[in-house]
Structure formats: structure tokens, C-alpha cells
Write a protein that holds these residues in place. Structure first.
Motif, short mmCIF file in Angstrom:
data_model
loop_
_atom_site.label_atom_id
_atom_site.label_comp_id
_atom_site.label_asym_id
_atom_site.label_seq_id
_atom_site.Cartn_x
_atom_site.Cartn_y
_atom_site.Cartn_z
N CYS A 91 30.09 34.31 30.01
CA CYS A 91 29.35 33.10 30.39
C CYS A 91 29.96 31.87 29.73
N ILE A 94 33.26 30.94 31.46
CA ILE A 94 33.08 30.30 32.77
C ILE A 94 32.57 28.87 32.56
N CYS A 117 29.42 38.18 38.24
CA CYS A 117 30.06 39.11 37.29
C CYS A 117 29.09 40.19 36.90
N ILE A 139 34.71 40.34 37.54
CA ILE A 139 34.38 38.95 37.89
C ILE A 139 34.88 38.64 39.29
N ALA A 141 36.18 36.32 41.07
CA ALA A 141 36.82 35.02 40.82
C ALA A 141 37.07 34.28 42.14
N LEU A 157 33.23 32.73 42.21
CA LEU A 157 33.38 31.38 41.64
C LEU A 157 33.95 30.46 42.71
N LEU A 170 41.14 32.22 32.86
CA LEU A 170 39.81 32.76 32.60
C LEU A 170 39.89 34.04 31.76
#
Ligand code: ATP
Ligand code: BTN
Length: 253
Positions: A91, A94, A117, A139, A141, A157, A170
Motif C-alpha cells: 500500500c 502504491i 492486489c 499486483i 499492475a 492500476l 513498483l
């Protein structure tokens, strides 16, 4: 990874194009004596697994599918603390990229209420001694499309922010954050820094939730996360219950 400034987490990264599951691979390596901190990453998983035996969509090149091998000298009962450390590390990382993700106790990171995630911690122990712990981090991504059955719950994301994110950057951030938070467990047998992040970034605390555990459902308000990493909920009749992460699924209401 140019973004890495750790001492031991991710100093060795084994990168695969396609494997069944980074958790399975990491457990094999750990079993054969691979040292703490080694990270397994794969571009694709053909048998990615989630909690409670579910499968985990792990398409090629668009996600971060990785597992970290850990060998902490802690009580096997405390292994789930590693999940809280992982959630806090992911967390934070991100967030450091300017994205407002939150933590859904015990093991999910969500963005705009959808899952970006999931974390799956697995352990091998004998006679109260941990052989190893593997923490698997998945994740979403840069995934552009999800299978029909999970598209209402899952997101990436990229889908939420509209641009492609650097997976290398990341991963570097996650390993940096993870080492710092994990050192607190190893050195002080505490996860207070991680829990503070988990509390501050919690999407559950203060809200009504539904807990599903072994076909039983409880509705209550999420009150706090204890220093042991359990979730305290207060049911309608005012009773408080402590939940251990292993056995429950939580739904926001
Ligand atoms: P958990 O019990 O682990 O907290 P959940 O059931 O609360 O998970 P939801 O967000 O409600 O999580 O649902 C997402 C579902 O989709 C889960 O069953 C999850 O395992 C599954 N899933 C499979 N692959 C993915 C993926 N790549 N990203 C997000 N969810 C996925
Ligand atoms: C969950 O939310 O149910 C946990 C999902 C964990 C997925 C990751 S991806 C890397 C590692 N390898 C796996 O097979 N699972 C974890």
C-alpha cells in the motif's frame, strides 16, 4: 532493479517467463535451502493461486507476480503478521507512486473499492520452529481486461489511473518498504509500523462489514486492528469479536 536499496530482501531475484506459481517455486527453493530474501518473479503464472484455494488470474507481462522467501525466528502462530507487513509495504509503495490505494484487511489492496492486489502467505513449520515462510504478492499492475466472473471485483492500476505504471519501479519500492517493515518483526518482534499503516489506510475501520467464515456470516462494525493483527468487530448486540486473518473473508457493505 535500479530502484532497490535493500540489504537482503531482493538482493537475489530469480526471474521466470512462465511458471505454475511463484509461491510453489519459492517453496521448492526454500525447502532446498535457498536463503532468506530471495525473490521469485514470473511474467506469467499458469497456476496462480489465491486464498482459500481460489485461482488467481496471472496473465503475461501485465502484472507483478512475485514471492519472497523468509526464514524468521518467530513463533509459527505469528506467521500471519507477515501478511500485514506485506499489505503495508504494498500500500505504501502504491501510495508513493501517487495512487490512493487502501488496505482491505487482511490481505487485499483496493483502489476505487476494487481489488488491485492480493497477498498469500504460506508457511512450513515443524515442532514450533518455522522452516520458512513464503509471501506471495500479486499486483494487477497493467492488466487491461479481466475474466467475466471477476471483472466487477478486480481492477488494475492502469485501468484506474489511465496510464501504464513501471513494474520495475513498483517492485523496487515494495522490496524497500518490505525490508524496513520486516526488520521490525525480526529485530523487535513487533509489527507496529505495519499496523499503523494498516489502520491508517484501512478501508474497513469504522464501517459496517460482513464476515464470512466457514459458511457462517456475521455482520458488524469494524472497530480496530489489534497489535497482533486481528480485526475487532462489534456485532449488532454490542458484542466484540476478534478475527484471525486465516479463516475469514470480509465484505464491505
Ligand atoms: P479475500 O477473501 O482473499 O479477501 P475476496 O473474495 O474478498 O478475497 P473480492 O475482491 O471480493 O476478494 O473478489 C475478487 C475475487 O477474484 C477473489 O475471489 C479473487 O481470488 C479473485 N481473483 C482472481 N484473480 C484475481 C486478480 N488477478 N485480481 C483480483 N482478484 C482476482
Ligand atoms: C488472494 O487475494 O486470494 C491472494 C492472491 C495472491 C496472488 C499471488 S501472485 C504471486 C503468488 N503466487 C501465487 O500463486 N499466488 C500469489
Amino acid at each position: 532493479t535500479p530502484y532497490l536499496n535493500t540489504e537482503y530482501i531482493g538482493r537475489k531475484i530469480l526471474h521466470f517467463d512462465s511458471i505454475d506459481s511463484t509461491n510453489i517455486k519459492a517453496k521448492e527453493f526454500a525447502q532446498r535451502g535457498e536463503e532468506e530474501g530471495t525473490v521469485i518473479i514470473s511474467e506469467e503464472q499458469t497456476k496462480g493461486r489465491g486464498r482459500l484455494g481460489r485461482s488467481w488470474a496471472s496473465p503475461k507481462g501485465e502484472g507483478i507476480w512475485m514471492s519472497i522467501i523468509l526464514k524468521p525466528n518467530i513463533n509459527p502462530m505469528d506467521a500471519s503478521k507477515v501478511t500485514q507487513i506485506g499489505a503495508a509495504a504494498v500500500c505504501n509503495s502504491i501510495n508513493e507512486m501517487g495512487i490512493d490505494a487502501l488496505i482491505k484487511w487482511p490481505n487485499d489492496i483496493v483502489l476505487n473499492r476494487k481489488k488491485v492486489c492480493g497477498i498469500l502467505t504460506e508457511m512450513s513449520a515443524e515442532l514450533n520452529i518455522i522452516n520458512y515462510i513464503v509471501i506471495g504478492i500479486g499486483i494487477n499492475a497493467n492488466i487491461r481486461k479481466f475474466p467475466e466472473d471477476i471483472k466487477d471485483m478486480a481492477t488494475s492500476l492502469k485501468l484506474e489511473i489511465g496510464n501504464t505504471i513501471s513494474r520495475k519501479k513498483l517492485v523496487g519500492k515494495i522490496l524497500n518498504n518490505f525490508e524496513e517493515l520486516y526488520n521490525e518483526l525480526v529485530n523487535n518482534n513487533s509489527i507496529s509500523k505495519s499496523l499503523n499503516i494498516c489502520r491508517k489506510k484501512s478501508i474497513l475501520l469504522g464501517n459496517k462489514v460482513k464476515i464470512i467464515s466457514r459458511n457462517q456470516e456475521i455482520i458488524g462494525k469494524a472497530i480496530d486492528i489489534t497489535n497482533e493483527g486481528e480485526l475487532i468487530i462489534e456485532t449488532e448486540n454490542g458484542k466484540r469479536e476478534k478475527l484471525i486473518s486465516g479463516e475469514v473473508s470480509v465484505r464491505g457493505l
